[in-house]
Design a protein around this motif. Structure first.
Motif, PDB file in Angstrom:
ATOM      1  N   LEU A  32      63.277  69.366  54.027  1.00  0.00           N
ATOM      2  CA  LEU A  32      63.286  70.581  53.204  1.00  0.00           C
ATOM      3  C   LEU A  32      63.291  71.822  54.066  1.00  0.00           C
ATOM      4  N   ILE A  33      64.135  72.777  53.672  1.00  0.00           N
ATOM      5  CA  ILE A  33      64.096  74.135  54.223  1.00  0.00           C
ATOM      6  C   ILE A  33      63.990  75.067  53.025  1.00  0.00           C
ATOM      7  N   THR A  74      59.353  69.173  57.064  1.00  0.00           N
ATOM      8  CA  THR A  74      59.683  70.588  56.998  1.00  0.00           C
ATOM      9  C   THR A  74      59.101  71.313  58.202  1.00  0.00           C
ATOM     10  N   ASN A  75      59.970  71.761  59.072  1.00  0.00           N
ATOM     11  CA  ASN A  75      59.592  72.601  60.213  1.00  0.00           C
ATOM     12  C   ASN A  75      58.456  71.990  61.036  1.00  0.00           C
ATOM     13  N   ASN A 110      53.822  71.050  45.758  1.00  0.00           N
ATOM     14  CA  ASN A 110      54.768  72.129  46.044  1.00  0.00           C
ATOM     15  C   ASN A 110      54.719  72.436  47.535  1.00  0.00           C
ATOM     16  N   ILE A 111      55.902  72.634  48.134  1.00  0.00           N
ATOM     17  CA  ILE A 111      55.982  73.020  49.543  1.00  0.00           C
ATOM     18  C   ILE A 111      56.772  74.318  49.632  1.00  0.00           C
ATOM     19  N   ARG A 112      56.204  75.276  50.322  1.00  0.00           N
ATOM     20  CA  ARG A 112      56.858  76.571  50.529  1.00  0.00           C
ATOM     21  C   ARG A 112      56.997  76.793  52.022  1.00  0.00           C
ATOM     22  N   ASN A 113      58.234  76.888  52.500  1.00  0.00           N
ATOM     23  CA  ASN A 113      58.501  77.064  53.923  1.00  0.00           C
ATOM     24  C   ASN A 113      59.673  78.015  54.078  1.00  0.00           C
ATOM     25  N   LEU A 114      59.442  79.285  53.806  1.00  0.00           N
ATOM     26  CA  LEU A 114      60.501  80.274  53.911  1.00  0.00           C
ATOM     27  C   LEU A 114      60.635  80.734  55.360  1.00  0.00           C
ATOM     28  N   GLU A 115      61.831  81.163  55.703  1.00  0.00           N
ATOM     29  CA  GLU A 115      62.119  81.535  57.087  1.00  0.00           C
ATOM     30  C   GLU A 115      61.198  82.649  57.564  1.00  0.00           C
TER      31      GLU A 115
END
Length: 345
Positions: free
Chosen positions: A179-180, A199-200, A212-217
């Protein structure tokens, strides 16, 4: 203790890897549960088998028809031989030669059918591994959202400006996706195949869970558990972090530190239902959310406030209406030029 060499010489294991069926799946799934310490060697052996390539051997042109014609001609030939022998010797009876012909015909039929019906390995491109995993990418643009169901029945909601990578067909031992961005997962329970989200640098492992996963740039990684159980591991570290329902873990991508806290599902999951909700959000969090939601970029003029928190909620409102409401509370000026938003403090 079995080694990978033991698995590679086990006919049942080879059959399961090459031509799996329900019976073999059931047997080896139970075996892995009973022998968890040997699963590592099993995976190594399985990977070796999946990367072995065989050349495809095709039957010669017209081979099927030739064999059939040969079998059909056999009874006719036998009768002609018997008639000829009776003319020469009326006491003639079937000799062993006829029996040998019948045996030869049966053998020819057996080998011929085995040849036709045996599965041929599929030809692979030079340098490509057999059964190589095919990855699928699903992505959203700013302001877009996407809901999809994976092959195992798990459902995923993909937030704006996000990308999800998943295999066309899940492995028999595990289910891995990458995920991104941000996504909400409803993972179908499968006690034999863990579901992993990478993710990252972080890997979130579950069996049957909603999270829920939140990994914004450029931001931290937030993993929020709604139900079930989640194990979070970092590739560089061995010690996992376990979350309980209602807990969220924030991973600081700069320092590598993790912080556990409780979260408000109405805020974290609001995007699924078309809401924008802020709960004491920083200026950076607000701008990042609005950028993804409306597909714009922010330019800030003046000194950013050190202590800036904002709480509020919006649904189906224009960006101008949202900013006007915020500006009245937070005391800033703004202007919108196409896809650029200027904030002045």
């Amino acid at each position: 203790m079995k080694t990978k060499e033991d698995f590679l010489t086990d006919p049942e294991f080879i059959a399961w890897v090459k031509q799996p069926n329900q019976q073999l799946d059931s047997y080896w799934s139970k075996w892995m549960v009973a022998n968890p310490e040997q699963v590592g060697e099993l995976k190594k052996a399985r990977e070796i088998l999946l990367r072995v390539r065989y050349p495809e051997h095709k039957a010669p042109e017209g081979a099927r028809e030739a064999i059939l014609q040969e079998l059909l001609r056999e009874p006719k030939r036998q009768k002609e031989i018997e008639k000829s022998a009776l003319k020469k010797d009326p006491s003639f009876r079937r000799q062993p030669l006829g029996q040998m012909h019948r045996i030869a015909a049966i053998l020819l039929l057996s080998f011929g059918l085995a040849w036709w019906l045996s599965p041929m390995p599929t030809d692979t491109a030079p340098g490509a591994a057999a059964n190589e995993t095919v990855w699928i990418e699903k992505s959203t643009q700013p302001g877009e959202k996407l809901q999809l169901t994976l092959g195992d029945g798990s459902r995923i909601w993909l937030n704006a400006n996000s990308r999800l990578f998943f295999p066309e067909r899940f492995d028999y031992l595990e289910r891995n996706v990458r995920l991104i961005g941000e996504a909400y997962f409803e993972v179908e329970k499968d006690s034999l195949r863990p579901f992993r989200v990478e993710t990252n640098g972080l890997v979130t492992t579950v069996l049957g869970t909603t999270f829920n996963i939140r990994n914004l740039e450029g931001s931290n990684i937030d993993i929020s558990l709604v139900s079930g159980s989640v194990k979070v591991t970092e590739k560089a570290l061995a010690d996992p972090v376990w979350l309980e329902p209602g807990q969220s873990m924030r991973h600081d991508v700069r320092t590598g530190k993790n912080k556990l806290r409780n979260f408000n599902p109405d805020v974290v999951l609001a995007w699924r239902d078309g809401w924008i909700r802020f709960d004491r959000a920083s200026l950076e969090e607000v701008m990042q959310t609005l950028e993804n939601w409306y597909g714009v970029a922010f330019h800030v003029q003046g000194s950013k406030p050190v202590a800036w928190e904002f709480s509020g909620e919006y649904k189906e409102q224009s960006l101008e209406d949202v900013l006007r409401s915020m500006a009245y509370i937070q005391g800033f000026q703004f202007s919108i030029e196409e896809k650029i938003v200027h904030l002045k403090f």
